[in-house]
Scaffold this active site. Sequence first.
Site, PDB file in Angstrom:
ATOM      1  N   SER A  34       0.829  -1.211   0.000  1.00 30.25           N
ATOM      2  CA  SER A  34       0.000   0.000   0.000  1.00 30.25           C
ATOM      3  C   SER A  34       0.862   1.259   0.000  1.00 30.25           C
ATOM      4  CB  SER A  34      -0.899   0.034   1.231  1.00 30.25           C
ATOM      5  OG  SER A  34      -1.769  -1.059   1.250  1.00 30.25           O
TER       6      SER A  34
HETATM    7  N1  SAH Z   1      -1.308  -4.194   4.074  1.00 33.21           N
HETATM    8  C1  SAH Z   1      -0.679  -4.648   2.866  1.00 33.21           C
HETATM    9  C2  SAH Z   1      -1.549  -4.352   1.668  1.00 33.21           C
HETATM   10  C3  SAH Z   1      -1.639  -5.527   0.804  1.00 33.21           C
HETATM   11  S1  SAH Z   1      -2.784  -5.452  -0.528  1.00 33.21           S
HETATM   12  C4  SAH Z   1       0.693  -4.074   2.723  1.00 33.21           C
HETATM   13  O1  SAH Z   1       1.038  -3.125   3.447  1.00 33.21           O
HETATM   14  O2  SAH Z   1       1.459  -4.557   1.911  1.00 33.21           O
HETATM   15  C5  SAH Z   1      -4.126  -6.435   0.125  1.00 33.21           C
HETATM   16  C6  SAH Z   1      -3.841  -7.896   0.404  1.00 33.21           C
HETATM   17  O3  SAH Z   1      -5.074  -8.503   0.776  1.00 33.21           O
HETATM   18  C7  SAH Z   1      -3.326  -8.713  -0.776  1.00 33.21           C
HETATM   19  O4  SAH Z   1      -2.120  -9.310  -0.440  1.00 33.21           O
HETATM   20  C8  SAH Z   1      -4.437  -9.766  -1.012  1.00 33.21           C
HETATM   21  O5  SAH Z   1      -3.936 -11.018  -1.427  1.00 33.21           O
HETATM   22  C9  SAH Z   1      -5.057  -9.853   0.374  1.00 33.21           C
HETATM   23  N2  SAH Z   1      -6.426 -10.371   0.426  1.00 33.21           N
HETATM   24  C10 SAH Z   1      -7.449 -10.165  -0.439  1.00 33.21           C
HETATM   25  N3  SAH Z   1      -8.564 -10.807  -0.014  1.00 33.21           N
HETATM   26  C11 SAH Z   1      -8.226 -11.434   1.154  1.00 33.21           C
HETATM   27  C12 SAH Z   1      -8.946 -12.259   2.074  1.00 33.21           C
HETATM   28  N4  SAH Z   1     -10.238 -12.586   1.893  1.00 33.21           N
HETATM   29  N5  SAH Z   1      -8.284 -12.725   3.162  1.00 33.21           N
HETATM   30  C13 SAH Z   1      -6.977 -12.413   3.373  1.00 33.21           C
HETATM   31  N6  SAH Z   1      -6.247 -11.646   2.539  1.00 33.21           N
HETATM   32  C14 SAH Z   1      -6.863 -11.156   1.445  1.00 33.21           C
END
Ligand code: SAH
Length: 218
Positions: free
Chosen positions: A68
């Site tokens: 993010s």
């Molecule tokens: N907080 C993270 C942002 C990652 S983007 C950072 O700082 O890097 C969002 C993430 O949510 C992705 O890796 C995606 O695979 C995950 N995601 C999407 N749906 C999900 C679910 N139902 N359960 C767990 N993770 C999920």
Amino acid sequence: MAYKYIDNYREQGARKQLVDLLRKKGIEDEDVLKAIGKVPRHFFFDETFWSQAYRDIAFPIGEGQTISQPYTVAYQTQLLHIHQGDKVLEIGTGSGYQTCILMELGAKVYTIERQEKLFERTIQVLPRMGYKPEFILGDGSKGVPEHAHYNKIIVTAGAPTVPDELLKQLKVGGILIIPVGDAEKQKMVTILKTGENDYEKIVLDTFRFVPLIGDKAW
Ligand code: SAH
């Protein structure tokens, strides 16, 4: 990807500038800014891309996912009002950067990711950096009832609605932060649980997250 864990003056300087930029963009919580100033974001990047690590942008981390934007991480974290010892559920571990920020603020973090490759990477990278949250592989759209209840829940992917399960797993007095909308854009929603079945909801700014995929999501 080859990861290197060296924090040189160049990266430290870039990190300071990022903190100043976030302050200018309206992040006011000095504890959150301090955490951003502490966690080496370039450790989540291949060395080839270190020059990108302290720009205020999201960046691809593989599997079609992104780390993010620092502003978004700071914005969501600020809304959580983390106190030392808060039990926090993070849905969407991704790179693990947000996880480290929460831990710097003293939270005990349970973090769930649905993509196995990202999960495998963070269980290696974070402990090497000194962060040891509880890692869970699975669908976080239903929360993680095994470890409920939580003081705070943060969802870092865009959801179509607020899953009831998440509200149930929140302690009274707890806060849920979740981006809600369509695939293109989402509004940041913050929900305070004021009683067993009472909630106060505030709808804030527009963001663009990758989708929350699962049973109670897309
Ligand atoms: N907080 C993270 C942002 C990652 S983007 C950072 O700082 O890097 C969002 C993430 O949510 C992705 O890796 C995606 O695979 C995950 N995601 C999407 N749906 C999900 C679910 N139902 N359960 C767990 N993770 C999920």
